[in-house]
Design an enzyme around this catalytic site. Sequence first.
Site, PDB file in Angstrom:
ATOM      1  N   HIS A 149      25.974  39.634-100.640  1.00  0.00           N
ATOM      2  CA  HIS A 149      24.772  40.023-101.387  1.00  0.00           C
ATOM      3  C   HIS A 149      23.966  38.763-101.664  1.00  0.00           C
ATOM      4  CE1 HIS A 149      21.981  41.340-104.318  1.00  0.00           C
ATOM      5  NE2 HIS A 149      22.675  40.953-105.381  1.00  0.00           N
ATOM      6  N   HIS A 176      15.096  43.273-105.942  1.00  0.00           N
ATOM      7  CA  HIS A 176      16.352  42.588-106.265  1.00  0.00           C
ATOM      8  C   HIS A 176      16.798  41.619-105.177  1.00  0.00           C
ATOM      9  CE1 HIS A 176      20.217  42.223-108.381  1.00  0.00           C
ATOM     10  NE2 HIS A 176      20.791  42.276-107.190  1.00  0.00           N
ATOM     11  N   GLU A 213      28.527  42.378-109.656  1.00  0.00           N
ATOM     12  CA  GLU A 213      28.167  43.340-108.616  1.00  0.00           C
ATOM     13  C   GLU A 213      29.389  43.810-107.817  1.00  0.00           C
ATOM     14  OE1 GLU A 213      25.502  44.594-108.904  1.00  0.00           O
ATOM     15  OE2 GLU A 213      23.881  43.195-109.347  1.00  0.00           O
TER      16      GLU A 213
END
Length: 356
Positions: free
Chosen positions: A94, A158, A75
């Site tokens: 994240h 997600h 990512e």
Amino acid sequence: MELEQAKKAVMEASKQLVALGLVARTWGNVSCRVGEGSFLITPSGKPYEHLQKDQLVLVDLEDLSYPKGVKPSSEKKLHREVYALKKEIGCVIHTHQEMASLAGLLGRDIPVSKQGSALLKETIPVAEYGLPGTRSLVKNASHAIGANNARTVLLANHGALCFGLDAAETLKIARQLEIECREYLAELVPLKGKEGEAGSRSMPVEITGLESDKASIPAEAMRIASSLKGEELRTMLFHSSPAVLEASNKLTLLPSYLDDFAQIAGARIAVVDSGSDSVRHGMGKNCNALLIRGVGSLCWAATRADADAVVMILEKNCKAALLALADPAVKPITWLDAHLMRFVYQKKYSKLAGKA
């Protein structure tokens, strides 16, 4: 921030995220800006519990190049996008934290309480779904980030993206995000997530462990467990909780509402009736869990740590399924995307984690 400062900040943030229960195993990623032209990020497929400073990867902000050796998080493009859009940001985190992941399924911005607005601003925006590591995910997140002054974005199906001036502030943002999402969801359906509260998960019991540990496992779970054979079932856990029991009673099949569930547990898992002989030989190769109606769940993997990860993500996906029953806006990931992620995870990402 200088490189050595960034290494210390990323390592400390990673430990704090694990301690706070906001990340586990290899899920999520942390980065800090280094100078004006690069950022330091956690590696791909390395468990936080065993993370070392020399495994952190320095990535160029312009072309995303990095030194040979350890691969950076998949990512990294998502992190680069935040640094490009928000010049004042010094840290990006994240996560796949539970309540934020569930709130993102609603597909609408979440209002922030007066107490939380100092950190999170007025609303928590939601970015449309994109497969992990793809341009679509970055594009959708970029649109949500650039459209407001928020310090966090929910990534539909997600997880969440949090960003602040430094690692300490970003950790506070991640914690406050979970509080805001929990309070918002409580108005829709009881999905409490704190340990010790109604709805929190109980400790799973290992079926493949000591005989003395098996006394609390229902006989039906033991019977079904004995019918599942295969090398991939080396560690099997029995797990039950209010969310798992309710999902087992209300569903006939549990699809993937969250992409980490598709990767780790399976594109979808069966709900079998107590007393049923419908458990198929070889089922363990296609998924890593099943629900037993009115009894609980079985979760399996090659190691205890991986089996615990299946339990954690199953709990979250069961809550997502219950949220879908309460709000028609909540939709599962498409069959094709779920199977694609399962395939990629099994062939590539899980092997990286296994080498850690």
